[in-house]
Design a protein around this motif. Structure first.
Motif, mmCIF file in Angstrom:
data_model
loop_
_atom_site.group_PDB
_atom_site.id
_atom_site.type_symbol
_atom_site.label_atom_id
_atom_site.label_comp_id
_atom_site.label_asym_id
_atom_site.label_seq_id
_atom_site.Cartn_x
_atom_site.Cartn_y
_atom_site.Cartn_z
ATOM 1 N N GLY A 2 0.583 -0.958 0.104
ATOM 2 C CA GLY A 2 0.002 0.050 -0.131
ATOM 3 C C GLY A 2 0.696 1.169 -0.272
ATOM 4 O O GLY A 2 2.385 1.511 0.204
ATOM 5 N N ASP A 3 0.319 2.697 0.444
ATOM 6 C CA ASP A 3 0.323 3.562 0.133
ATOM 7 C C ASP A 3 0.604 4.178 1.397
ATOM 8 O O ASP A 3 0.842 3.266 2.736
ATOM 9 C CB ASP A 3 0.656 4.579 -0.557
ATOM 10 N N ASN B 25 4.051 -5.460 6.844
ATOM 11 C CA ASN B 25 3.777 -3.960 6.893
ATOM 12 C C ASN B 25 4.648 -3.423 5.240
ATOM 13 O O ASN B 25 5.972 -3.583 5.618
ATOM 14 C CB ASN B 25 3.967 -2.532 8.028
ATOM 15 N N PHE B 26 4.641 -3.696 4.375
ATOM 16 C CA PHE B 26 5.051 -3.447 3.080
ATOM 17 C C PHE B 26 4.226 -2.402 2.186
ATOM 18 O O PHE B 26 4.188 -1.530 1.781
ATOM 19 C CB PHE B 26 5.290 -3.991 1.914
ATOM 20 N N GLY C 27 3.089 7.249 -1.156
ATOM 21 C CA GLY C 27 3.139 7.774 -2.172
ATOM 22 C C GLY C 27 4.162 6.864 -3.675
ATOM 23 O O GLY C 27 3.432 6.770 -4.479
ATOM 24 N N PHE C 28 3.310 6.026 -2.976
ATOM 25 C CA PHE C 28 3.257 4.547 -3.919
ATOM 26 C C PHE C 28 2.119 4.401 -4.351
ATOM 27 O O PHE C 28 0.822 4.757 -4.060
ATOM 28 C CB PHE C 28 3.864 2.542 -3.418
ATOM 29 N N ILE D 166 -3.313 -6.112 -1.134
ATOM 30 C CA ILE D 166 -3.447 -4.703 -2.176
ATOM 31 C C ILE D 166 -3.721 -3.877 -1.144
ATOM 32 O O ILE D 166 -5.242 -3.335 -1.413
ATOM 33 C CB ILE D 166 -4.162 -5.209 -3.505
ATOM 34 N N GLY D 167 -3.467 -2.749 -0.515
ATOM 35 C CA GLY D 167 -4.216 -1.666 0.599
ATOM 36 C C GLY D 167 -4.497 -0.662 -0.796
ATOM 37 O O GLY D 167 -4.178 0.448 -1.135
ATOM 38 N N PHE D 168 -5.676 -0.891 -1.412
ATOM 39 C CA PHE D 168 -5.964 0.219 -2.355
ATOM 40 C C PHE D 168 -6.628 1.434 -1.722
ATOM 41 O O PHE D 168 -7.866 1.694 -1.149
ATOM 42 C CB PHE D 168 -7.250 -0.419 -3.677
ATOM 43 N N CYS D 169 -6.000 2.142 -1.744
ATOM 44 C CA CYS D 169 -6.094 3.764 -1.792
ATOM 45 C C CYS D 169 -7.100 4.471 -2.673
ATOM 46 O O CYS D 169 -7.007 4.789 -3.919
ATOM 47 C CB CYS D 169 -4.571 4.626 -1.369
#
Length: 324
Positions: A103-104, A139-140, A144-145, A168-171
């Motif tokens: 995620g970001d 936690n990866f 800004g990614f 996939i931590g989709f923002c």
């Protein structure tokens, strides 16, 4: 003449005192008790002048977090592990059920303590509610990614741990953008660390209050849908080859049923699980769930909601995810 000078001096002193008091009140408004801490207030910088990042050795990444950090960022303690992620070091050969979260800034936990991050809280909730198993949650997330960067981290860092589930931590407000087309980092430069303690937070407060306007709704165009679909396909191909399950964890503090349905459809099409956490925040007071008005990232309270949703999904599907 003397009386005039006295009046001018008195007015000047009054203006200075008023400005000083206004500045102190603005800092308290934004930072609470941290307003009186030089170190914590001085940590409220933006990423490119924070002293937290380095240029990446990877051709597919522009920058990364520095490894082994022990500092402060956005008022809170900020540590990174040997790989440069806001997490502890993990054993590669651990036999625990493993969940890796990409995620970001939402996933990295910008503005919240390490105990408040939804990744950390998810691990705690899993191990509390299912005490027969010791879960590991990685936690990866890096501020800004984008989706393409998540994929690079997946292949370079995540797969070596053989995760059972990759989240996939989709923002939802920015993960639809495609680097190189919607924005470019070609001219990105890491700036020297800036001392932000001496910034005028009174001016920032007045700017926010006087120029307040409704945010522009995020709309996914056809090109965005195509980009997300392509990325989800790539994720699923990689995960299938590595015997891992995939989950799209849709995060936003603003609920938009159209966007939720669009991403859910793409997740289903590519055989990825889907969880929407944004619906919880429908009709809620947004300011209750953000760090502050200078930085509207999810606060600890919002991160707890994220963790409850994610841990509930994992526990409800644990026999499918972990084949146990």
């Amino acid at each position: 003449m003397k009386q005039l000078k006295f009046k001018i001096i008195s007015i000047g002193i009054g203006l200075l005192l008023s400005t000083f008091l206004g500045e102190m009140m603005a800092r308290i408004y934004f930072f609470g008790g941290a307003a009186f801490s030089y170190t914590r207030t001085n940590s409220f910088s933006i990423l490119d002048n924070s002293g937290l990042i380095k240029y990446s050795d990877s051709d597919k990444l522009t920058y990364e977090l520095l490894p082994n950090l022990d500092t402060k960022y956005k008022l809170v303690d900020f540590h990174t592990n040997a790989e440069g992620f806001r997490d502890r070091n993990h054993e590669v050969n651990s036999n625990a059920p493993k969940i890796a979260v990409l995620g970001d800034s939402f996933t990295m936990g910008t503005g919240v303590s390490e105990d408040e991050m939804y990744v950390t809280q998810t691990e705690k909730m899993l191990n509390t509610q299912d005490s027969n198993i010791s879960y590991e949650v990685f936690n990866f997330g890096v501020s800004g990614f984008a989706l393409t960067n998540y994929k690079t981290i997946l292949e370079r860092n995540v797969l070596s741990y053989h995760p059972d589930l990759v989240v996939i931590g989709f923002c939802a407000s920015n993960d639809h953008y495609e680097p190189g087309k919607d924005f470019s980092l070609d001219n990105f430069t890491i700036k020297p660390k800036k001392n932000v303690f001496w910034d005028s937070y009174l001016r920032k407060l007045l700017s926010i209050k006087l120029k307040a306007k409704e945010p522009t709704p995020v709309v996914y165009e056809t090109k965005h849908i195509q980009h997300i679909d392509e990325q989800f396909q790539d994720f699923q191909d990689i995960l299938t080859k590595n015997n891992s399950k995939g989950l799209v964890f849709y995060m936003d503090l603003v609920y938009d049923s159209v966007r939720v349905a669009q991403i859910q459809t793409l997740a289903k099409k590519n055989n990825l699980g889907f969880v929407d956490v944004s619906k919880f925040f429908q009709d809620k007071n947004l300011f209750t769930y953000i760090v502050n008005e200078l930085d509207p990232h999810p606060n600890g309270k919002a991160n707890q909601i994220f963790a409850e949703k994610l841990s509930s999904y994992i526990l409800a599907n644990r026999y499918i995810i972990f084949n146990k």
